[in-house]
Write a protein that holds these residues in place. Structure first.
Motif, short mmCIF file in Angstrom:
data_model
loop_
_atom_site.label_atom_id
_atom_site.label_comp_id
_atom_site.label_asym_id
_atom_site.label_seq_id
_atom_site.Cartn_x
_atom_site.Cartn_y
_atom_site.Cartn_z
N THR A 1 0.86 -1.11 -0.04
CA THR A 1 0.06 -0.09 -0.09
C THR A 1 0.88 1.30 0.08
O THR A 1 0.20 2.36 -0.12
CB THR A 1 -0.96 -0.08 1.30
N GLU B 1 -6.78 4.11 -0.48
CA GLU B 1 -7.20 2.83 0.10
C GLU B 1 -8.81 3.29 0.19
O GLU B 1 -9.06 3.75 1.40
CB GLU B 1 -6.64 2.37 1.13
N PRO C 1 -12.45 2.71 1.55
CA PRO C 1 -13.34 1.77 2.04
C PRO C 1 -14.54 1.53 1.34
O PRO C 1 -14.90 2.40 0.50
CB PRO C 1 -13.81 2.23 3.72
N ASN C 2 -15.45 0.44 1.44
CA ASN C 2 -16.50 0.15 0.56
C ASN C 2 -17.63 1.05 0.75
O ASN C 2 -18.62 0.95 0.07
CB ASN C 2 -16.86 -1.41 0.52
N ASP D 1 -7.35 1.39 -4.13
CA ASP D 1 -7.45 0.17 -3.57
C ASP D 1 -8.89 -0.13 -3.26
O ASP D 1 -9.11 0.68 -2.22
CB ASP D 1 -6.44 -0.53 -2.60
N GLN E 1 -11.96 -2.33 -1.46
CA GLN E 1 -11.92 -3.46 -0.54
C GLN E 1 -13.26 -4.14 -0.87
O GLN E 1 -14.51 -3.84 -0.97
CB GLN E 1 -12.00 -2.85 0.86
N PRO F 1 -14.64 -6.62 2.06
CA PRO F 1 -14.56 -7.29 3.30
C PRO F 1 -14.74 -8.96 3.52
O PRO F 1 -14.20 -9.46 4.08
CB PRO F 1 -15.15 -6.37 4.06
N ALA G 1 -17.88 -2.89 -3.76
CA ALA G 1 -16.63 -2.42 -4.49
C ALA G 1 -16.76 -2.49 -5.93
O ALA G 1 -16.20 -1.63 -6.82
CB ALA G 1 -15.46 -3.20 -3.96
N THR H 1 -9.09 -5.64 -3.39
CA THR H 1 -8.38 -6.38 -2.25
C THR H 1 -9.26 -6.91 -1.19
O THR H 1 -10.46 -6.58 -1.44
CB THR H 1 -7.54 -5.46 -1.46
N GLY H 2 -8.85 -7.69 -0.49
CA GLY H 2 -9.60 -8.37 0.59
C GLY H 2 -10.19 -9.54 0.25
O GLY H 2 -9.29 -10.69 -0.17
N ASP H 3 -11.60 -9.95 0.39
CA ASP H 3 -11.89 -11.37 0.29
C ASP H 3 -12.28 -11.60 -1.42
O ASP H 3 -13.50 -11.40 -1.86
CB ASP H 3 -13.07 -11.77 1.14
#
Length: 126
Positions: free
Chosen positions: A11, A20, A22-23, A39, A41, A43, A50, A70-72
């Motif tokens: 990052t 970055e 957040p969603n 980026d 996310q 989660p 996203a 990124t993330g799951d």
């Protein structure tokens, strides 16, 4: 779409302005001046906000930099991510990169438009 492993994701890259996001953040609130990469996310795999953020950034805000998932990140969502405008997907440790790449080999054409080709493809045949 480029697929990378989690250990390759950083990052803080010298010379790049990275956000970055957040969603739950509205992309319209961002100042995109000078931003190289965003980026987004995921989660958990059931949270697809996203996808919407990517679509807004590419379609309405005309963001031309890199969008990174990124993330799951699940491999069965990679094709849809690419169609929404993601350039890079970061896979969790232990996920087979070859399995992820095979997703793109399975789907070679689409009927509906996407971020890079917004009009339905049937218009080309007419």
């Amino acid at each position: 779409m480029k697929i990378i492993a989690a250990h390759e994701h950083h990052t803080d890259v010298a010379g790049q302005k990275i956000i970055e996001l957040p969603n739950d953040t509205n992309p319209f609130e961002l100042d995109l001046a000078g931003v190289d990469r965003i980026d987004l996310q995921f989660p958990k795999f059931t949270d697809g906000r996203a996808f919407s953020q990517a679509r807004l950034l590419r379609g309405r805000l005309k963001f031309a930099g890199e969008l990174r998932a990124t993330g799951d990140v699940l491999i069965d969502q990679l094709v849809q991510m690419a169609r929404c405008g993601f350039d890079v997907a970061v896979l969790r440790e232990g996920v087979d990169m070859a399995d992820a790449q095979r997703q793109f080999d399975r789907f070679k054409a689409f009927y509906q438009g996407d971020v890079t080709h917004p009009l339905p493809h049937f218009r080309e045949a007419a």
